[in-house]
Scaffold this active site. Structure first.
Site, PDB file in Angstrom:
ATOM      1  N   ASP A   1      62.453  85.686  27.383  1.00 56.86           N
ATOM      2  CA  ASP A   1      61.513  85.184  26.374  1.00 56.86           C
ATOM      3  C   ASP A   1      60.750  84.014  26.982  1.00 56.86           C
ATOM      4  O   ASP A   1      61.143  82.851  26.856  1.00 56.86           O
ATOM      5  CB  ASP A   1      62.261  84.770  25.113  1.00 56.86           C
ATOM      6  N   VAL A   2      59.657  84.337  27.668  1.00 54.56           N
ATOM      7  CA  VAL A   2      58.914  83.328  28.425  1.00 54.56           C
ATOM      8  C   VAL A   2      57.538  83.046  27.818  1.00 54.56           C
ATOM      9  O   VAL A   2      56.910  82.047  28.144  1.00 54.56           O
ATOM     10  CB  VAL A   2      58.769  83.739  29.908  1.00 54.56           C
ATOM     11  N   LYS A   3      57.045  83.930  26.978  1.00 51.83           N
ATOM     12  CA  LYS A   3      55.756  83.754  26.288  1.00 51.83           C
ATOM     13  C   LYS A   3      54.665  83.218  27.211  1.00 51.83           C
ATOM     14  O   LYS A   3      53.947  82.285  26.868  1.00 51.83           O
ATOM     15  CB  LYS A   3      55.924  82.868  25.055  1.00 51.83           C
ATOM     16  N   ARG A   4      54.519  83.821  28.376  1.00 51.07           N
ATOM     17  CA  ARG A   4      53.471  83.413  29.292  1.00 51.07           C
ATOM     18  C   ARG A   4      52.150  84.046  28.881  1.00 51.07           C
ATOM     19  O   ARG A   4      52.118  85.041  28.138  1.00 51.07           O
ATOM     20  CB  ARG A   4      53.827  83.819  30.727  1.00 51.07           C
TER      21      ARG A   4
END
EC number: 4.1.1.23
Lengths: 317, 317
Positions: free
Chosen positions: B110-113
């Site tokens: 879950d990095v939401k880049r």
């Protein structure tokens, strides 16, 4: 935003150097020169190429920072370029930020983080550190607005507490930014204008002595008309303007994003400065690594100086 | 998305355990137990607390992974919690991903880049690694849509090449998500619906044998009606559903986000599982670190098992 504005005044230069290294932007002999050192330090052969690039990125960045530190107010490392190398790249990102800060530069971490409140609070440690320890060495970070104020407030609080800043994406420089940002809303505005109004509001509690809040906005140089309109719409919001140079934005394009005093914005160039050596007739693949780094430095300083002069003419009118 | 769907079928469990450690979620005696080890390894005293937490996070995660690996298909480490600790935290994030993958779990980072095209291409190395080396050990990552397809395409290409997936934020679980996502567009739809349509399009070239593409969507459990409508609107898009448990979403709330075959979504719970030990009457501050970790593991397994059973009743109807 006072610290950044004062650094710009001191250098009379509203530009920031993007430290976004890629394998193609670092002279190959510089990368090759670290082969032995890296081979002895990695756990497995397969991670050697990334580790070698990471070390090369740091030396490349250091040469550029040394070359421009007295003529630019700030640098903006793009963390994605370092993340591409895995944890070794992250180490070099923080080392780059630390080294730039030690040279007196304002360090703008281009991390574009954004998440729900409790998670944004974790990301906000980029600015606040942990118990007085600051592993990231950033003076500001970029933040994504898609989750609304929950994802912004923790960053604003951390910025207030640590005398730092954030820049929220409003109108980005890339072609497909229009797919979402330019949508027409039922109330007659566009999505990015609505975000602009939110950003101006989010900053209202942190306006500094120069009239700008700690909550800046990212507004691409590739949208000069919208940038001019946003300048009027967001009187207390400082702009970070990417897209100058390699992406097509010119000094004339960005002029409208500054205020009447020639303040209110800082313009980023990455490839145009850190990759300037690639256009130099002096470069040769047979150069030593040291000579190649010296050329990188000379060309970066010249390009940064040219950009400064172009912006001075266009902005300090 | 085939690998994830098959892992869900094998466990008959459409849930994912969020590995989002915080200082408050790790028993203090576990953190304390690493004081000596860390003191000898850090360069300066001030970085010791973060380094100590990082080591504790890994042992905490390992205990939970071992406890749930045979009953859940996937874990979702939230990188922000690790980034908060600086580079030492990033190391532990990748170690956690690697350990989970070794136990046969699908690892959803879950990095939401999200960034412009050239930068998104750098971030996409999360999925593609470097020259066959994979430092991040993720099977999928979450991505932010604010920059449009430029920022998505590199991830889709990397996912296609590496047999991996992405999940794009559409309707997030947090309260202020409405500030942007729920805005009314001039064409009568809402912003998140427009993003939903984009996501369905972005995935159209990568539909797998189970009917879902490699481009999933993040749809919060806290929006049951919108989630049900999105299920119909996005027939080839698999959903990652956060917000279950601690954030308020129930099994009944998420039921409408599944398709008629009980597929099409995976539900995340973090605090409800990894923090379940905090509600146990068996916990005592006087427990040893090993006993505390054993309790963490037992409680996490029980909570994960309860969640699975609740979802089976609500979804496999």
């Amino acid at each position: 935003m006072d610290r950044l504005i004062e650094a710009i005044e001191q250098t009379q230069n509203p530009s920031v150097v993007g430290l976004d290294p890629t394998e193609a932007l670092v002279p190959p002999q510089v990368v090759a020169s670290f082969a032995d050192e890296v081979r002895d330090s990695v756990e497995s052969d397969e991670e050697a190429p990334a580790a070698q690039l990471a070390v090369a990125y740091f030396e490349f960045n250091r040469a550029i920072i040394d070359a421009v530190a007295d003529i630019v107010p700030a640098v903006k490392p793009q963390i994605a370029m370092y993340e591409a190398l895995g944890p070794a790249g992250i180490d070099v990102y923080t080392m780059t930020c630390e080294y730039a800060a030690e040279q007196g530069l304002y360090v703008l971490g281009d991390v574009k983080r954004g998440d729900i409140g409790s998670t944004a609070a974790a990301y906000a440690h980029h600015l606040s550190g942990m118990n007085g320890w600051n592993p990231w060495h950033e003076d500001a970070v970029t933040v994504n607005p898609y989750l609304g104020c929950d994802g912004i407030t923790p960053f604003v609080e951390a910025a207030n507490a640590a005398d730092k800043d954030i820049f929220v994406l409003v109108r980005t420089s890339n072609p497909s930014s229009s797919e979402l940002q330019m949508l027409d809303l039922a109330d007659g505005t566009k999505v990015y204008e609505h975000v602009a109004d939110l950003v101006e509001t989010w900053g209202s509690g942190s306006i500094g002595t120069h009239g700008y809040s700690r909550v800046g906005a990212v507004v691409g140089a590739t949208h000069p008309e919208e940038g001019r309109a946003l300048r009027a719409r967001m009187p207390h919001t400082f702009f970070l303007v990417p897209g100058y140079g390699a992406q097509g934005g010119t000094a004339a394009d960005v002029a409208g994003m500054f205020d009447d005093n020639g303040s209110g914005a800082i313009v980023n160039s990455s490839r145009g400065i850190i990759g300037a050596w690639k256009k130099s007739p002096q470069y040769s693949p047979d150069m030593s690594a040291d000579d190649a780094l010296a050329l990188v430095a000379d060309c970066a300083r010249q390009a940064a100086s040219d950009m400064r002069d172009n912006l001075r003419i266009a902005v300090y009118r």
